[in-house]
Design an enzyme around this catalytic site. Sequence first.
Site, PDB file in Angstrom:
ATOM      1  N   TYR A 196      20.694  25.212 -10.291  1.00 28.61           N
ATOM      2  CA  TYR A 196      20.496  23.815 -10.695  1.00 28.61           C
ATOM      3  C   TYR A 196      19.107  23.320 -10.311  1.00 28.61           C
ATOM      4  O   TYR A 196      18.942  22.286  -9.678  1.00 28.61           O
ATOM      5  CB  TYR A 196      21.612  22.932 -10.139  1.00 28.61           C
ATOM      6  CG  TYR A 196      22.961  23.413 -10.603  1.00 28.61           C
ATOM      7  CD1 TYR A 196      23.389  23.166 -11.907  1.00 28.61           C
ATOM      8  CD2 TYR A 196      23.793  24.157  -9.775  1.00 28.61           C
ATOM      9  CE1 TYR A 196      24.603  23.654 -12.360  1.00 28.61           C
ATOM     10  CE2 TYR A 196      25.008  24.649 -10.229  1.00 28.61           C
ATOM     11  CZ  TYR A 196      25.405  24.382 -11.518  1.00 28.61           C
ATOM     12  OH  TYR A 196      26.595  24.855 -11.968  1.00 28.61           O
ATOM     13  N   HIS A 237      18.866  45.047 -10.170  1.00 27.01           N
ATOM     14  CA  HIS A 237      19.566  43.898 -10.757  1.00 27.01           C
ATOM     15  C   HIS A 237      19.398  42.690  -9.866  1.00 27.01           C
ATOM     16  O   HIS A 237      20.206  42.471  -8.977  1.00 27.01           O
ATOM     17  CB  HIS A 237      21.059  44.187 -10.928  1.00 27.01           C
ATOM     18  CG  HIS A 237      21.327  45.178 -11.986  1.00 27.01           C
ATOM     19  ND1 HIS A 237      21.151  46.518 -11.781  1.00 27.01           N
ATOM     20  CD2 HIS A 237      21.738  45.039 -13.267  1.00 27.01           C
ATOM     21  CE1 HIS A 237      21.451  47.156 -12.895  1.00 27.01           C
ATOM     22  NE2 HIS A 237      21.803  46.290 -13.810  1.00 27.01           N
ATOM     23  N   CYS A 269      27.427  18.064 -16.910  1.00 25.08           N
ATOM     24  CA  CYS A 269      26.949  19.327 -16.364  1.00 25.08           C
ATOM     25  C   CYS A 269      25.543  19.606 -16.905  1.00 25.08           C
ATOM     26  O   CYS A 269      25.265  19.329 -18.071  1.00 25.08           O
ATOM     27  CB  CYS A 269      27.899  20.457 -16.751  1.00 25.08           C
ATOM     28  SG  CYS A 269      27.422  22.024 -16.011  1.00 25.08           S
ATOM     29  N   ARG A 282      34.559  21.852 -14.321  1.00 24.14           N
ATOM     30  CA  ARG A 282      33.598  22.894 -14.004  1.00 24.14           C
ATOM     31  C   ARG A 282      33.873  23.308 -12.553  1.00 24.14           C
ATOM     32  O   ARG A 282      33.497  22.608 -11.609  1.00 24.14           O
ATOM     33  CB  ARG A 282      32.174  22.356 -14.172  1.00 24.14           C
ATOM     34  CG  ARG A 282      31.010  23.352 -14.282  1.00 24.14           C
ATOM     35  CD  ARG A 282      31.105  24.516 -13.429  1.00 24.14           C
ATOM     36  NE  ARG A 282      30.029  25.475 -13.543  1.00 24.14           N
ATOM     37  CZ  ARG A 282      30.206  26.765 -13.292  1.00 24.14           C
ATOM     38  NH1 ARG A 282      31.415  27.227 -12.996  1.00 24.14           N
ATOM     39  NH2 ARG A 282      29.196  27.601 -13.328  1.00 24.14           N
ATOM     40  N   HIS A 329      33.762  39.220 -13.466  1.00 22.47           N
ATOM     41  CA  HIS A 329      33.440  40.639 -13.322  1.00 22.47           C
ATOM     42  C   HIS A 329      34.512  41.547 -13.912  1.00 22.47           C
ATOM     43  O   HIS A 329      34.296  42.726 -14.076  1.00 22.47           O
ATOM     44  CB  HIS A 329      33.301  41.006 -11.838  1.00 22.47           C
ATOM     45  CG  HIS A 329      32.115  40.378 -11.200  1.00 22.47           C
ATOM     46  ND1 HIS A 329      31.933  40.349  -9.851  1.00 22.47           N
ATOM     47  CD2 HIS A 329      31.048  39.757 -11.732  1.00 22.47           C
ATOM     48  CE1 HIS A 329      30.807  39.730  -9.573  1.00 22.47           C
ATOM     49  NE2 HIS A 329      30.260  39.357 -10.696  1.00 22.47           N
TER      50      HIS A 329
HETATM   51  N1  LIG Z   1      33.278  21.453  -4.553  1.00 26.24           N
HETATM   52  C1  LIG Z   1      32.794  21.585  -5.796  1.00 26.24           C
HETATM   53  N2  LIG Z   1      32.172  20.542  -6.358  1.00 26.24           N
HETATM   54  C2  LIG Z   1      31.673  20.635  -7.606  1.00 26.24           C
HETATM   55  C3  LIG Z   1      31.759  21.855  -8.340  1.00 26.24           C
HETATM   56  C4  LIG Z   1      32.445  22.944  -7.726  1.00 26.24           C
HETATM   57  O1  LIG Z   1      32.586  24.029  -8.297  1.00 26.24           O
HETATM   58  N3  LIG Z   1      32.940  22.772  -6.448  1.00 26.24           N
HETATM   59  N4  LIG Z   1      31.170  21.933  -9.570  1.00 26.24           N
HETATM   60  C5  LIG Z   1      30.075  20.988  -9.828  1.00 26.24           C
HETATM   61  C6  LIG Z   1      29.587  20.970 -11.201  1.00 26.24           C
HETATM   62  S1  LIG Z   1      28.450  22.162 -11.628  1.00 26.24           S
HETATM   63  C7  LIG Z   1      29.905  19.973 -12.072  1.00 26.24           C
HETATM   64  S2  LIG Z   1      29.209  19.903 -13.599  1.00 26.24           S
HETATM   65  C8  LIG Z   1      30.873  18.932 -11.708  1.00 26.24           C
HETATM   66  C9  LIG Z   1      32.019  18.932 -12.694  1.00 26.24           C
HETATM   67  O2  LIG Z   1      32.959  17.967 -12.339  1.00 26.24           O
HETATM   68  P1  LIG Z   1      34.398  17.972 -13.014  1.00 26.24           P
HETATM   69  O3  LIG Z   1      34.967  19.360 -12.891  1.00 26.24           O
HETATM   70  O4  LIG Z   1      35.200  16.932 -12.325  1.00 26.24           O
HETATM   71  O5  LIG Z   1      34.168  17.608 -14.464  1.00 26.24           O
HETATM   72  O6  LIG Z   1      31.402  19.120 -10.408  1.00 26.24           O
HETATM   73  C10 LIG Z   1      30.487  19.574  -9.449  1.00 26.24           C
HETATM   74  N5  LIG Z   1      31.093  19.543  -8.147  1.00 26.24           N
HETATM   75 MO   LIG Z   2      27.651  21.711 -13.681  1.00 21.80          MO
END
Ligand SMILES: Nc1nc2c(c(=O)[nH]1)N[C@H]1C(S)=C(S)[C@@H](COP(=O)(O)O)O[C@H]1N2
Ligand SMILES: [Mo]
Length: 490
Positions: free
Chosen positions: A344, A69, A211, A164, A93
């Site tokens: 990403y 996996h 996102c 997110r 999970h």
């Molecule tokens: N520290 C931290 N920054 C982060 C994230 C996180 O999980 N932790 N998620 C990222 C992602 S994937 C996205 S799309 C955006 C989302 O911002 P929001 O939750 O303010 O809309 O924050 C980003 N910054």
């Molecule tokens: Mo994201």
Amino acid sequence: MLKLLACSSVSYFAYTRYANSEEFQAGKRRSDLPDYSWEDISKHKNPEKSVWIGFKEGVYDVTHFIEHHPGGDKILLGAGNSIEPFWNLYRAHHKTHVYQMLESMRIGNLKKGEKIMVLDDPYKNDPKRNPGMVTHGEKPFNAETPNDLLVKNPTTPNELFFVRNHLPVPIIDPQTYRLELVLSDDKCLEFSLDDLSSKFELVTVKSCIQCAGNRRADMAKHENVRGIMWNAGAIGSAEWKGVRLRDIINYANPKANYSHAHIEAFDSDPNGPFGTNIPLSKIMDINGDVILALEMNGEPLPLDHGFPLRLIVPGYVGVRNVKWVKRITLDDKESPLIWHRRDYKIFGNNDTIDNTDFQKRPPLYEMNVQAAICDPLDGAFVESVEGKVTFKGYAYSGGGNEIARVDVTTDNGETWQEAELTKDSADHKRHWSWSLWEAKISISELHNEVCVKATDSSGNSQPRDIIPILNFRGLLNNSWHCIKVNHKSF
Ligand SMILES: Nc1nc2c(c(=O)[nH]1)N[C@H]1C(S)=C(S)[C@@H](COP(=O)(O)O)O[C@H]1N2
Ligand SMILES: [Mo]
């Protein structure tokens, strides 16, 4: 005041013992299996040979699982030890089939008298959320704005702005908070929140955050894609107030020639802190508008959106807008953080989770051009006024590109009707926010799908089809956004 000090070493997550409220069948003592101590378990943590983990009173041999996996290597975090502190972070999970799978790898019991971990809920400090959000997951919390509400305001209200989160929300005391700026291995500057707002010019930037997985749900109709099943609401526009990161770096006056900034956040897992990388050229660009935000739409940053300090990188994909910023390190190489290296990225159709060398794929920075129909929602019954139905949505492009036009079709692209757009007065290549659009369409044309596409000021437009842009992570879906509506006359 600003202090020059020796940098603390990177503070990886020291996890505490969690108390878990949920009851599971997995991990219960089985009289047919031998007993092992933690010492026995700890001898098996070599993926080349064998990996054992403990879960409640169960002992498991997961060697085979890890081999077969890809991504199963996450389980290595618990190798030779209890899997629970790690497991508890990833609540995804917590599904019956996962427990069944775990039990199929069972080899023994934890010897009587050995300490069993009592688990606390690492999400217990997460804030309350607006129940009107469309929630995709609670722990970590992931929710999008109901798509029809997105077009009600040019800026998205804080409590409806999509969230997110990859991990629990870190709770940070603004009094003791210090931003760390690391210039070389042994020096860093510390800034309190007061230092930031008193030493540097406060500026406001209106910027969208989208996102990379926005509209993934449409991709999932065609392929088994991994990730949160966002509709078109993993995007929002806000006014961010804060200080320019450029000003802070100039103040620090670095002597070396750096080309990247590593951003580390307070949320972390046993792999280390969440974080990313931003090319320094973007930060230092006079028109880059990269800020450390203290406020969102005139209010202190909400807990879910990065309180007390968040990076805003206009024109870049959501993930680069790091929330709860802890430390910024200038370096001549890209960040080694696993969060930056493993996700990403720009993937193609031929990439799979098994065959792709994530490290070699380029990171996704600027976003592609996007548009969606938000109101009416797909499948809605619509009213007509003078034989026409109003369609509304957003259009957004990365890299500061302006939305040049938005077009709507009701005959699969044979003919197009141009929509009306909101425009902003930003300078060339500094259009960091979206354009909202509106088109009135005759009911007689509404028997088929209604689709939208935008074109940006660089001439980029959206592909009709989703198949050619499918990728296993379901990122960057900007195929035409199509919906079907119902009307009493059909
Ligand atoms: N520290 C931290 N920054 C982060 C994230 C996180 O999980 N932790 N998620 C990222 C992602 S994937 C996205 S799309 C955006 C989302 O911002 P929001 O939750 O303010 O809309 O924050 C980003 N910054
Ligand atoms: Mo994201």
